[in-house]
Design a protein around this motif. Structure first.
Motif, short mmCIF file in Angstrom:
data_model
loop_
_atom_site.label_atom_id
_atom_site.label_comp_id
_atom_site.label_asym_id
_atom_site.label_seq_id
_atom_site.Cartn_x
_atom_site.Cartn_y
_atom_site.Cartn_z
N ALA A 166 37.37 -10.37 -48.92
CA ALA A 166 37.97 -10.48 -47.58
C ALA A 166 37.49 -11.73 -46.85
CB ALA A 166 37.63 -9.24 -46.76
N ASP A 167 36.26 -12.17 -47.13
CA ASP A 167 35.70 -13.33 -46.44
C ASP A 167 36.01 -14.65 -47.14
OD1 ASP A 167 34.59 -11.66 -44.55
OD2 ASP A 167 32.65 -11.52 -45.58
N TYR A 168 36.62 -14.59 -48.33
CA TYR A 168 36.80 -15.81 -49.11
C TYR A 168 37.58 -16.90 -48.38
CZ TYR A 168 38.44 -19.18 -52.48
OH TYR A 168 38.74 -20.37 -53.10
N PRO A 169 38.76 -16.62 -47.77
CA PRO A 169 39.53 -17.71 -47.15
C PRO A 169 38.73 -18.51 -46.14
CG PRO A 169 40.89 -15.75 -47.33
CD PRO A 169 39.49 -15.33 -47.69
N ALA A 172 35.77 -20.41 -47.97
CA ALA A 172 36.27 -21.53 -48.77
C ALA A 172 36.65 -22.71 -47.89
CB ALA A 172 37.46 -21.09 -49.61
N ALA A 173 37.28 -22.41 -46.75
CA ALA A 173 37.66 -23.48 -45.82
C ALA A 173 36.43 -24.16 -45.25
CB ALA A 173 38.52 -22.91 -44.70
N LYS A 174 35.42 -23.39 -44.92
CA LYS A 174 34.19 -23.94 -44.35
C LYS A 174 33.46 -24.82 -45.36
CE LYS A 174 29.94 -22.51 -41.98
NZ LYS A 174 29.14 -21.35 -41.52
N ALA A 175 33.51 -24.42 -46.63
CA ALA A 175 32.81 -25.17 -47.68
C ALA A 175 33.64 -26.32 -48.24
CB ALA A 175 32.41 -24.22 -48.81
N ARG A 181 44.85 -21.99 -56.16
CA ARG A 181 45.90 -21.24 -55.49
C ARG A 181 45.55 -21.12 -54.01
NH1 ARG A 181 50.12 -18.51 -58.17
NH2 ARG A 181 50.18 -19.29 -60.32
N SER A 182 46.45 -20.52 -53.25
CA SER A 182 46.18 -20.35 -51.83
C SER A 182 44.96 -19.45 -51.65
CB SER A 182 47.39 -19.73 -51.14
OG SER A 182 47.55 -18.37 -51.53
N PRO A 183 44.20 -19.64 -50.59
CA PRO A 183 43.02 -18.79 -50.36
C PRO A 183 43.37 -17.31 -50.36
CG PRO A 183 42.97 -20.68 -48.90
CD PRO A 183 44.30 -20.72 -49.58
N ALA A 184 44.53 -16.94 -49.84
CA ALA A 184 44.92 -15.52 -49.81
C ALA A 184 45.10 -14.99 -51.23
CB ALA A 184 46.21 -15.35 -49.01
N LEU A 189 43.14 -12.01 -56.04
CA LEU A 189 42.71 -12.00 -57.44
C LEU A 189 41.24 -11.57 -57.57
CD1 LEU A 189 44.42 -15.32 -58.54
CD2 LEU A 189 44.95 -13.05 -59.45
N TYR A 190 40.42 -12.02 -56.65
CA TYR A 190 38.99 -11.66 -56.64
C TYR A 190 38.84 -10.15 -56.48
CZ TYR A 190 34.10 -11.89 -54.85
OH TYR A 190 32.76 -11.72 -54.64
N ALA A 191 39.56 -9.57 -55.54
CA ALA A 191 39.49 -8.12 -55.33
C ALA A 191 39.99 -7.36 -56.56
CB ALA A 191 40.30 -7.73 -54.09
N ALA A 192 41.09 -7.85 -57.15
CA ALA A 192 41.63 -7.18 -58.34
C ALA A 192 40.66 -7.29 -59.51
CB ALA A 192 42.97 -7.81 -58.70
N TYR A 193 39.98 -8.43 -59.63
CA TYR A 193 38.98 -8.62 -60.69
C TYR A 193 37.86 -7.59 -60.56
CZ TYR A 193 34.92 -10.82 -62.94
OH TYR A 193 33.80 -11.06 -63.69
N GLU A 194 37.40 -7.37 -59.35
CA GLU A 194 36.36 -6.38 -59.13
C GLU A 194 36.86 -4.98 -59.49
OE1 GLU A 194 33.11 -6.96 -58.25
OE2 GLU A 194 33.69 -9.04 -58.56
N ASP A 195 38.13 -4.69 -59.20
CA ASP A 195 38.71 -3.39 -59.56
C ASP A 195 38.77 -3.22 -61.08
OD1 ASP A 195 39.05 -2.72 -56.91
OD2 ASP A 195 41.14 -3.38 -56.83
N VAL A 196 39.17 -4.28 -61.79
CA VAL A 196 39.25 -4.21 -63.25
C VAL A 196 37.88 -3.93 -63.84
CG1 VAL A 196 39.67 -5.58 -65.34
CG2 VAL A 196 41.30 -5.68 -63.45
#
Length: 731
Positions: A166-169, A172-175, A181-184, A189-196
């Motif tokens: 949830a905090d990635y966008p 990522a912008a700050k860093a 791909r788009s931050p969203a 994908l990050y959330a889905a990866y954790e689910d997998v």
């Protein structure tokens, strides 16, 4: 032995605590004897930081101040941890734990899992890419191979910086992250990866650190148990610590301050993975009473190499630059660094290969030479160029030495011989350890002379030869060593992935070269767009590229060659310029438009004191185009064939066979591998072109002037259908 003297591969164990301090310079000795409270060691490249901290631990143990089992030393690679364990063992400090952050955390997690969580610990996966691909499929997002790799890197960065999906966008912008791909979408994908991972009951390497942090934060009893076990911490390469690793270190420490950190902000080159030098630079703010020691005596490089390294950092900007260390070489004078400009990348690769061939012929060991580049994609053209001149090479980052099948088989054979040596007829005439090793490995394919060519057979021989050389080095320091002692040493090295040196020129990216050193280093492709890399846009990114070049320069002990090409392919527009980082450091800095003569034709070599040497002139080339479809060629292999790999071949098979037979005879006569005469692709190109005169033959890539003069008459005669008398040519 002075601090400037290279220690032997297997040094003898000191007989007392005071003996541990012998040979240290004043600053290294201060590190070794500062055993209380927080200690920060700012150590420049080549200043003996590993020596200082291992002697510090050993002195504390041998003096009875530190209990070996209470010390935890952490670093960033298995090889570095293995080297540290080996040095501590030689110094008589056995029982000290030297591990990577991940290894130490995993060990603790495995031990405490039943108590903290219950049940069996999830399986640890080595690679994330397939899981990321499955997550993308679940999100109905199509990712190509490059995007898969980049998304995986974004997930890894998020986890080591303790960023949730949830905090990635925002993070990522700050860093200033440039995601594929788009931050969203990355967050999705990050959330889905954790689910997998959760569905499959697996964890990744970052989870090891995250879970260890969670356990230590949530279970005070477990945190107390860990802190009772480990009371003194040493952290190497502290400039590369990520926020997650720093958090784990803080939990290990608790309220104590028995911590020694070692690092160099000028060697921070992994910020894209989440590493930051802030923890090193802020150490004195967090620990106001810390002892700070600076190591600036450079025992690795000559004054000429050190002068260039210092010059690079003198132009740097930013916080890390404000804390740069001015190195002082402790070695004798050496040759000036050489700067060479080439017309195109193939010419640059051929020039480096030619120089390396000359060095080998002059007696420089291949293992003491490295070619370093910015990206792994640059390696292929140098592999081909080295093969063309008969130079063996090894790719850094390829299959690990002790994982090679021939090395595993050799280990089994040596172990069996050590156990049943008295009944092994192979060992009957072997009176010493090296002879025993040679006898055993002769049954695995080792021979006194290397096989011809490169390829798999030569690679297997090189692996076995490395083991033979290791036995010779081992017995030189341990004259009474037995085969069983050597097997134990090999087991220790295998556990640490501390491989012996393989005889071959090293090809490596600048990132993978960190922590290594060679007598001779070729820094290639040092041009704008590659150094700094094109996608480095912010001031921070540009400065990290400068530090990366600094790391490359400081890998060289004696000789340094820096080169760049004006265009990518032969005949291309010469619109490149040398890296801005070299401005003011190379003599006679000129604009691209002002280059004429030798610089435009093939290369100008300049020492930093201004001596100018014209490189051998290289023939002018028009843009290489496929003679079948007309497409401009950029691939080195395709340029040799003068056609696209997929375009149909009109090769004269009979001519190719005659050329192949002739090449074998030439190779046999000269005692060199066949590819040193002409590579297979060059033979194919000749058989396809069927040149009728020297001019046509010279147009074929791979037919250099030297080879044209030596073999041209024979090749043209064969192409004309004439018989060539074997053995008629003199060397």
């Amino acid at each position: 032995m002075t601090a400037a003297t290279h220690s032997p591969l297997f040094p003898r164990t000191p007989d007392s605590a005071d003996a541990v301090l012998e040979g240290l310079d004043p600053e290294q000795r201060e590190v070794a004897t500062s055993l209380h409270g927080p200690v920060c060691v700012l150590a420049g490249a080549g200043t003996g930081k590993t020596r200082a901290i291992t002697h510090r631990i050993a002195y504390g143990v041998r003096a009875g101040i530190l209990q070996p089992s209470s010390v935890l030393a952490v670093t960033f690679t298995n090889r570095a941890a293995g080297e540290m364990r080996g040095r501590l063992r030689q110094l008589g400090a056995t029982g000290v734990q030297a591990r990577t952050f991940h290894s130490a955390a995993l060990r603790q997690l495995q031990y405490f899992w039943p108590k903290a969580i219950g049940g069996s610990m999830p399986r640890l996966v080595d690679r994330k890419v397939q899981l990321v691909a499955d997550a993308a499929a679940a999100c109905r997002i199509r990712l190509d191979r490059g995007e898969l790799r980049d998304v995986t890197a974004e997930i890894e960065w998020s986890k080591v910086t303790q960023t949730t999906p949830a905090d990635y966008p925002l993070a990522a912008a700050k860093a200033g992250r440039e995601a594929p791909r788009s931050p969203a979408e990355i967050a999705q994908l990050y959330a889905a990866y954790e689910d997998v991972k959760r569905d499959r009951a697996v964890i990744d390497f970052e989870d090891v650190l995250l879970l260890a942090v969670a356990v230590l934060q949530d279970r005070q009893d477990i945190a107390d148990q860990v802190r009772d076990q480990y009371q003194h911490f040493v952290v190497d390469e502290y400039q590369d610590v990520s926020p997650l690793q720093q958090r784990l270190l803080e939990l290990w420490l608790g309220e104590r301050d028995s911590l020694c950190v070692v690092g160099d902000a000028s060697q921070t080159i992994y910020s894209f993975t989440g590493a930051t030098p802030d923890h090193l630079l802020d150490f004195r703010l967090r620990h106001p009473g810390a002892t700070v020691v600076k190591l600036v005596r450079d025992y690795r490089s000559t004054p000429q190499v050190v002068r260039l390294a210092n010059g690079l950092l003198a132009q740097a900007r930013g916080r890390a630059a404000d804390h740069r260390l001015e190195l002082v070489s402790q070695r004798g004078s050496g040759p000036e660094p050489v700067f060479t400009e080439y017309t195109d990348e193939p010419a640059e690769a051929e020039g480096a290969a030619r120089r390396i061939r000359e060095l080998l012929d002059a007696g420089v060991p291949a293992s003491e030479i490295a070619v370093l580049f910015r990206t792994n994609a640059q390696s292929e053209i140098y592999e081909q160029a080295l093969a063309d001149v008969g130079v063996p090479y090894q790719l850094r980052g390829a299959e690990r030495f002790f994982d090679r099948p021939e090395v595993r088989k050799a280990g089994i054979a040596l172990r069996g011989a050590a156990r049943f040596g008295g009944n092994d007829s192979l060992l009957d005439d072997a009176v010493d350890l090296p002879s025993q090793v040679r006898a055993v490995l002769s049954g695995e394919g080792w021979t006194p002379q290397p096989p011809a060519g490169s390829g798999a057979v030569r690679e297997r021989w090189e692996s076995l030869a490395a083991l033979v050389n290791l036995a010779q080095d081992f017995v030189a320091v341990h004259p009474r060593a037995t085969l069983a002692d050597l097997v134990a040493e090999l087991d220790e090295r295998a556990n640490a992935q501390h491989a012996p040196t393989v005889q071959g020129v090293t090809l490596a990216s600048l990132h993978s070269a960190k922590g290594l050193e060679w007598d001779v280093v070729f820094l290639v492709g040092v041009a704008e767009g590659m150094m700094p890399i094109t996608y480095a846009r912010t001031d921070e990114q540009i400065e990290e590229e400068r530090r990366l070049l600094y790391v490359g320069v400081t890998r060289a002990r004696e000789r340094l060659h820096v080169s760049w090409a004006l265009s990518r392919s032969p005949g291309g527009r010469p619109n490149r310029r040398p890296s801005r980082f070299l401005d003011g450091l190379r003599p006679g800095t000129t604009t691209v438009a002002g280059r004429t003569g030798a610089a435009a034709a093939g290369g100008v070599e300049r020492g930093v004191v201004g001596a100018v040497e014209a490189a051998p002139r290289r023939r002018q080339r028009t843009p290489a185009r496929c003679r079948v479809c007309g497409r401009t060629l950029t691939d080195a292999g395709e340029m040799k064939l003068m056609r696209c790999e997929d375009c149909p071949s009109d090769m004269d098979e009979g001519l190719y066979e005659r050329l192949h037979e002739w090449r074998q005879i030439q190779a046999s006569r000269s005692g060199q591998p066949a590819f040193c005469v002409f590579t297979d692709k060059t033979l194919m190109a000749i058989a396809e072109a069927a040149p009728a005169d020297p001019v046509e033959l010279a147009r074929i890539p791979g037919v250099l002037t030297r080879k044209l003069n030596r073999y041209g008459a024979d090749v043209l005669a064969i192409c004309a259908g004439q018989e060539v008398v074997a053995g008629a040519e003199d060397d």
